[in-house]
Design an enzyme around this catalytic site. Structure first.
Site, PDB file in Angstrom:
ATOM      1  N   GLU A 232      -6.031  -9.247   3.673  1.00 50.24           N
ATOM      2  CA  GLU A 232      -5.204  -8.583   4.684  1.00 50.24           C
ATOM      3  C   GLU A 232      -5.174  -9.470   5.918  1.00 50.24           C
ATOM      4  O   GLU A 232      -6.219  -9.749   6.512  1.00 50.24           O
ATOM      5  CB  GLU A 232      -5.760  -7.198   5.033  1.00 50.24           C
ATOM      6  CG  GLU A 232      -5.583  -6.199   3.900  1.00 50.24           C
ATOM      7  CD  GLU A 232      -5.989  -4.774   4.266  1.00 50.24           C
ATOM      8  OE1 GLU A 232      -5.862  -4.382   5.444  1.00 50.24           O
ATOM      9  OE2 GLU A 232      -6.438  -4.061   3.356  1.00 50.24           O
TER      10      GLU A 232
ATOM     11  N   GLN B 179       2.115  -6.155   5.600  1.00 49.33           N
ATOM     12  CA  GLN B 179       2.291  -5.839   4.193  1.00 49.33           C
ATOM     13  C   GLN B 179       3.684  -6.293   3.774  1.00 49.33           C
ATOM     14  O   GLN B 179       4.468  -6.717   4.610  1.00 49.33           O
ATOM     15  CB  GLN B 179       2.081  -4.359   3.961  1.00 49.33           C
ATOM     16  CG  GLN B 179       0.646  -3.903   4.300  1.00 49.33           C
ATOM     17  CD  GLN B 179       0.340  -2.484   3.799  1.00 49.33           C
ATOM     18  OE1 GLN B 179       1.105  -1.823   3.129  1.00 49.33           O
ATOM     19  NE2 GLN B 179      -0.844  -2.016   4.189  1.00 49.33           N
TER      20      GLN B 179
ATOM     21  N   GLU C  50     -12.590  -2.431   2.459  1.00 50.20           N
ATOM     22  CA  GLU C  50     -13.138  -2.116   3.793  1.00 50.20           C
ATOM     23  C   GLU C  50     -14.222  -1.046   3.673  1.00 50.20           C
ATOM     24  O   GLU C  50     -14.168   0.000   4.320  1.00 50.20           O
ATOM     25  CB  GLU C  50     -12.029  -1.683   4.757  1.00 50.20           C
ATOM     26  CG  GLU C  50     -11.056  -2.810   5.028  1.00 50.20           C
ATOM     27  CD  GLU C  50     -10.158  -2.628   6.250  1.00 50.20           C
ATOM     28  OE1 GLU C  50     -10.142  -1.541   6.849  1.00 50.20           O
ATOM     29  OE2 GLU C  50      -9.471  -3.603   6.607  1.00 50.20           O
TER      30      GLU C  50
ATOM     31  N   GLU D 236       0.848  -1.201   0.000  1.00 48.55           N
ATOM     32  CA  GLU D 236       0.000   0.000   0.000  1.00 48.55           C
ATOM     33  C   GLU D 236       0.879   1.245   0.000  1.00 48.55           C
ATOM     34  O   GLU D 236       2.034   1.206   0.449  1.00 48.55           O
ATOM     35  CB  GLU D 236      -0.872  -0.036   1.271  1.00 48.55           C
ATOM     36  CG  GLU D 236      -1.797   1.163   1.414  1.00 48.55           C
ATOM     37  CD  GLU D 236      -2.890   0.962   2.473  1.00 48.55           C
ATOM     38  OE1 GLU D 236      -2.788   0.000   3.264  1.00 48.55           O
ATOM     39  OE2 GLU D 236      -3.828   1.773   2.504  1.00 48.55           O
TER      40      GLU D 236
HETATM   41  O1  AHR Z   1      -2.919  -2.597   6.282  1.00 53.17           O
HETATM   42  C1  AHR Z   1      -3.227  -1.409   6.904  1.00 53.17           C
HETATM   43  C2  AHR Z   1      -4.708  -1.032   6.803  1.00 53.17           C
HETATM   44  O2  AHR Z   1      -5.453  -1.970   7.487  1.00 53.17           O
HETATM   45  C3  AHR Z   1      -5.312  -1.053   5.421  1.00 53.17           C
HETATM   46  O3  AHR Z   1      -5.093   0.120   4.727  1.00 53.17           O
HETATM   47  C4  AHR Z   1      -6.753  -1.234   5.694  1.00 53.17           C
HETATM   48  O4  AHR Z   1      -7.427  -1.883   4.648  1.00 53.17           O
HETATM   49  C5  AHR Z   1      -6.780  -2.009   6.993  1.00 53.17           C
HETATM   50  O5  AHR Z   1      -7.619  -1.436   7.924  1.00 53.17           O
END
Ligand code: AHR
Length: 501
Positions: free
Chosen positions: A304, A353, A173, A25
């Protein structure tokens, strides 16, 4: 004595390589610094991508990469990230740390990165603050081959040929940062937006991912499926290939979270207990999916997952930078075993991530790079990618840990690849007890062709000055007697065995 009996005659489901996927991200130092340094950087790079990081990711066999978010996706306007870099919009990344986003990493750079890594592409579109037209034009820009305004723009920006989008996420989300929607409202928007995610080339289908639930929000899963389900076969008209699920492990809860390196034994067990909760989530959301989609045409996409601690002291709290210890190795080992064991329904998962953010596999500092314990576990587990899950029966497993956070002493998963080589991955969750385990293949003898381990004291981690404190090592504490393999698993360990034919 713990005994694992493998029935290599019964293949249960294919473990899609995408279960070993990643997520990057525009957040903190994931994309900028961690992956992309620009062509003029002193850090060795190819077209702006760090060579050291790309090489490490290739060794990991990254199957798929999700981008540009996360919460960032529902604020991202793709046209800001194309064209000459000097004229790209500069703006503030309001969601993550309030830093300047110069849009120097955009669509072209993402496809270049995936090309260098050799992985599939997963683009996440903007439903929260974007229009249908914007989403539809992005898909046209990326994939249309003929004469069209967006194909022309792509060519003007230096890329005549279309790219391939393997997966497209319709929002992220949307119950929270993606627009605070209610499930039935989002589900209607999903129906509408996905209509314009056009597949221009039938040879290059795009799998569409619908935004799913947060943790145990079963009402979201049920409502979204109910609204998108058409009650006449084929019930989903091919407009949904995957439904997402997000779950993070916060050892001390969302507010406090907890330190990544400073924790006691009780918090160790609490963390692993919470990691094991993924099994319950996948089972229960899966049961709801089964009631709408008994043939399992829609994949569960856990796009995620991972640990989320209090960020490292002295770092920007909006950057979500954290260390990664042997505890994270166990969270990874446990979670990946769960996904393997549910591979009839889980078709993709993306660790959050990839670099410098949350449970990252790689950390960077200037021109230095280290691989985390999580990296080494994912590397050992790479043999499961594309293999078939085998039926196993496990006996003799007791529990470990304090009453409130009791966990099984070990977890495991077993697969067989196309060459008939069996991969067994086993975790010892205990902080202080070694475990003796017998591994047997029913009806035949077994031989160990390779054995590897990631282990260490529970707080052990790699730093830029000591990058090899926790690594993948050869494992030799096993014996083969009459075709039965006896292994002794040290405490806090993740072990991988390859068994020959
Ligand atoms: O990974 C960090 C954040 O966690 C992401 O941007 C979001 O989708 C989730 O709440």
């Amino acid at each position: 004595m713990i005994r694992i009996v493998i029935n290599d005659k019964v293949k249960k489901s294919r473990i899609e390589p995408e279960i070993y996927g990643h997520f990057s991200e525009h957040l903190g130092r994931c994309i900028y610094e961690g992956i992309y340094v620009g062509e003029d950087s002193d850090i060795p790079n190819k077209n702006g991508m760090r060579t050291d990081v790309v090489e490490a990711l290739k060794e990991l066999q990254v199957p798929v990469l999700r981008w540009p978010g996360g919460c960032f996706a529902d604020e991202y306007h793709w046209k800001d990230g194309i064209g000459p870099k000097e004229t790209r919009k500069r703006m503030v990344n309001t969601h993550w740390g309030g830093v300047v986003e110069d849009n120097s990493f955009g669509t072209h750079e993402f496809f270049e990165l995936c090309d260098q890594i050799g992985c599939k592409t997963y683009i996440n579109g903007n439903v929260g603050s974007g229009t249908v037209q914007e989403m539809s034009e992005w898909v046209e820009y990326m994939t249309f081959e003929g004469v069209s305004p967006m194909a022309k723009l792509r060519e003007e920006n230096g890329h005549k040929d279309p790219w391939k989008i393997d997966y497209f996420g319709v929002g992220n989300e949307n119950w929270g940062c993606g627009g605070n929607m209610r499930p039935s409202y989002y589900a209607d928007l999903y129906r509408r937006y996905q209509t314009y995610v056009r597949v221009y080339d039938p040879e290059k289908p795009i799998s569409k991912i619908c935004g799913g639930a947060n943790v145990d929000d079963y009402h979201w899963t049920k409502t979204v499926l109910d609204v998108t389900h058409d009650h006449t076969p084929p019930q989903f008209h091919g407009f949904m290939n995957g439904l997402s699920l997000h779950y993070y492990v916060h050892p001390e809860g969302w507010e406090i979270k907890g330190s990544s390196t400073d924790f006691d034994e009780e918090v160790w067990y609490k963390t692993l207990f919470k990691a094991l909760y993924m099994d319950t989530l996948v089972t229960r959301h899966g049961a709801i999916m089964d009631s709408y989609d008994p043939d399992k045409n829609i994949g569960m996409v856990v796009d995620e997952w991972g640990t989320w601690y209090t960020c490292e002291p002295g770092t920007n709290p909006g950057f979500l930078y954290q260390q990664n210890t042997v505890r994270d190795a166990l969270v990874a080992g446990i979670t990946l075993n769960i996904f393997n064991n549910h591979s009839d329904r889980v078709k993709m998962a993306n660790l959050a991530q990839m670099v410098n953010v949350l449970q990252a596999v790689i950390l960077t500092e200037g021109d230095r790079m280290i691989k985390t314990p999580t990296y080494h576990v994912m590397h050992m587990y790479r043999y499961h990618q594309g293999a078939d899950l085998l039926e196993t029966s496990v006996s003799g497993v007791e529990t470990a840990g304090p009453d409130e956070w009791k966990v099984p002493e070990v977890t495991q998963s077993v697969s067989v690849d196309k060459d008939g080589i069996i991969t067994v991955t086993i975790n010892n969750l205990s902080t202080d007890e070694a475990k003796d385990i017998e591994v047997v293949i029913a009806g035949r003898t077994a031989d160990v062709a390779d054995a590897r381990i990631v282990t260490g004291e529970m707080h052990a981690h790699n730093t830029f000055d000591a990058p090899d404190t926790v690594v993948e090592e050869e494992f030799s504490d096993y014996r083969t007697t009459d075709g039965t393999i006896g292994i002794t698993l040290p405490p806090c360990s993740v072990v991988m065995l390859r068994l020959g034919k």
